[in-house]
Design an enzyme around this catalytic site. Structure first.
Site, mmCIF file in Angstrom:
data_model
loop_
_atom_site.group_PDB
_atom_site.id
_atom_site.type_symbol
_atom_site.label_atom_id
_atom_site.label_comp_id
_atom_site.label_asym_id
_atom_site.label_seq_id
_atom_site.Cartn_x
_atom_site.Cartn_y
_atom_site.Cartn_z
ATOM 1 N N LYS A 280 0.795 -1.228 0.000
ATOM 2 C CA LYS A 280 0.000 0.000 0.000
ATOM 3 C C LYS A 280 0.827 1.278 0.000
ATOM 4 O O LYS A 280 0.364 2.329 -0.459
ATOM 5 C CB LYS A 280 -0.931 0.000 1.216
ATOM 6 N N SER B 209 0.428 -9.806 -0.749
ATOM 7 C CA SER B 209 0.258 -8.351 -0.684
ATOM 8 C C SER B 209 0.523 -7.731 0.682
ATOM 9 O O SER B 209 0.758 -6.530 0.781
ATOM 10 C CB SER B 209 -1.151 -7.978 -1.150
#
Length: 401
Positions: A49, A300
């Site tokens: 992110k 992720s």
């Protein structure tokens, strides 16, 4: 508009803060597939992110920076925005669901952000962030439905193709769709033959349902321990990109996610959170047409809530046949436990817990139930122990699998 030039620009900007995560071979996660991992869980703040949030904030005007920014997040975007704001010395508020793991809340605060906890799930925190944005004249940093954010995430696609030109497919976790939109756009523009597959938790499958129905839909509720992808409504921009560039989307169960987390820990020494492990779960449980292909699974994020690790590990052990329990109906007399234990031991099982119950009103006065929890090697091993118990006359009334 999103362009490949914008993604290359993001790559240049992100050199200041993001490091290129290496691709790791992981054939031991799937015998029929050539699996590789892109471990963005090792990125700064523990997830990908930071890429999108840092690039977006780098594009703000001086006036926007002076007024401050606000974001909504279940945790990983929160940390990315908070750190990016700290680096740029911008006032920052993050609205987070009150169900967010404490570790993510505290990590966000540690980067200097003001955290506002909101009752509900991500979508509720989003609504509150939008309200405060308008009320206080702040700039909203969207976690996924923003072209600058998508461009930042797309740098992962550039890296994968730069690191591995023989890649046939990329498997990507999906929440709101920012990561897969950026990766798919970048990868398909540079290598049109590549396959891009998305994965969602079955209990939070908003993009999956939208993709299958051909229209952007909102779910009434989501319920998954993969909090990083627990999104009721996909982004409008991301949905349009997904429709054009993504080949297919599949879902995985909570138990399959848990098994993937367990395998990543045991076989790769990688700590992944639920959202980060869904891509690996899809490959492990043959949800995709990738047999014999060179497949990169993006891990992720790694910000798993320490309080649920034990439960996740237990679910993973059960699904992979590494642990089970038998409830056996016995005549309550000396030597029965010894007989059960010997059979399990002779078959190489390890008894880790025993529960004895002779108070069930449905059974005879001279009977009892014996629940035995056993560590095993795999499902075939479980069946061997079970068959041997039955062969010796023991009655199995329940098996936990």
């Amino acid at each position: 508009m999103l362009t490949i030039d914008k993604i290359y620009d993001a790559k240049n900007v992100l050199k200041k803060i993001v490091h290129k995560t290496n691709i790791i071979p992981a054939d031991n996660l799937g015998s029929e597939n050539h699996i590789y991992l892109k471990p963005e869980n090792l990125q700064l703040t523990g997830s990908f992110k930071i890429r999108g949030s840092f690039y977006k904030i780098s594009k703000l005007t001086e006036e926007e920076k002076q007024h401050g920014i606000i974001a909504s997040s279940a945790g990983n975007h929160a940390q990315g925005v908070a750190l990016s704001a700290q680096k740029a010395q911008i006032p920052c508020t993050i609205c987070m669901p009150d169900s967010s793991p404490l570790s993510k809340v505290e990590a966000t605060k540690s980067y200097g952000a003001n955290v506002c906890l909101v009752e509900g799930v991500y979508d509720d925190s989003y609504e509150e962030a939008i309200r405060q944005c308008k009320e206080k004249n702040l700039t909203f940093i969207h976690p996924y439905d923003d072209e600058d954010v998508i461009a930042g995430q797309g740098t992962i696609g550039l890296e994968i193709l730069d690191q591995m030109d023989s890649v046939d497919a990329i498997v990507v976790p999906i929440g709101g769709g920012g990561l897969i939109s950026g990766v798919a756009f970048a990868a398909k523009n540079l290598k049109p033959s590549i396959k891009i597959y998305g994965v969602q938790a079955a209990n939070a499958a908003s993009m999956y349902e939208s993709f299958k129905q051909g229209k952007n839909i909102a779910l009434d509720h989501v319920n998954t321990f993969a909090d990083g992808i627990a999104v009721k409504h996909p982004g409008n921009n991301t949905f349009e990109i997904v429709k054009q560039y993504v080949d297919d989307i599949v879902t995985v169960s909570e138990d399959e996610i848990a098994a993937a987390i367990l395998s990543l820990m045991e076989k790769q020494r990688i700590v992944a959170e639920g959202a980060g492990a869904v891509s690996v779960a899809a490959a492990m449980f043959n949800k995709l047409p990738i047999k014999g292909k060179n497949v990169v699974c993006i891990v992720s994020g790694g910000n798993i809530d320490i309080n649920i690790i034990d439960r996740v590990m237990t679910r993973g052990l059960l699904l992979s046949g590494r642990k089970t329990s038998f409830t056996i109906a016995l005549t309550d007399k000396p030597g029965q436990l010894l007989g059960v234990s010997k059979i399990i031991s002779d078959n190489g099982g390890n008894v880790v817990a025993i529960d004895y119950d002779n108070g069930d009103p449905e059974m005879a006065i001279t009977s009892c139930f014996l629940k035995v929890t056993v560590e095993t090697r795999n499902h075939d091993h479980i069946e061997k122990i079970k068959d041997d118990l039955i062969h010796h006359g023991f009655i199995i009334v329940h098996e936990r699998v």
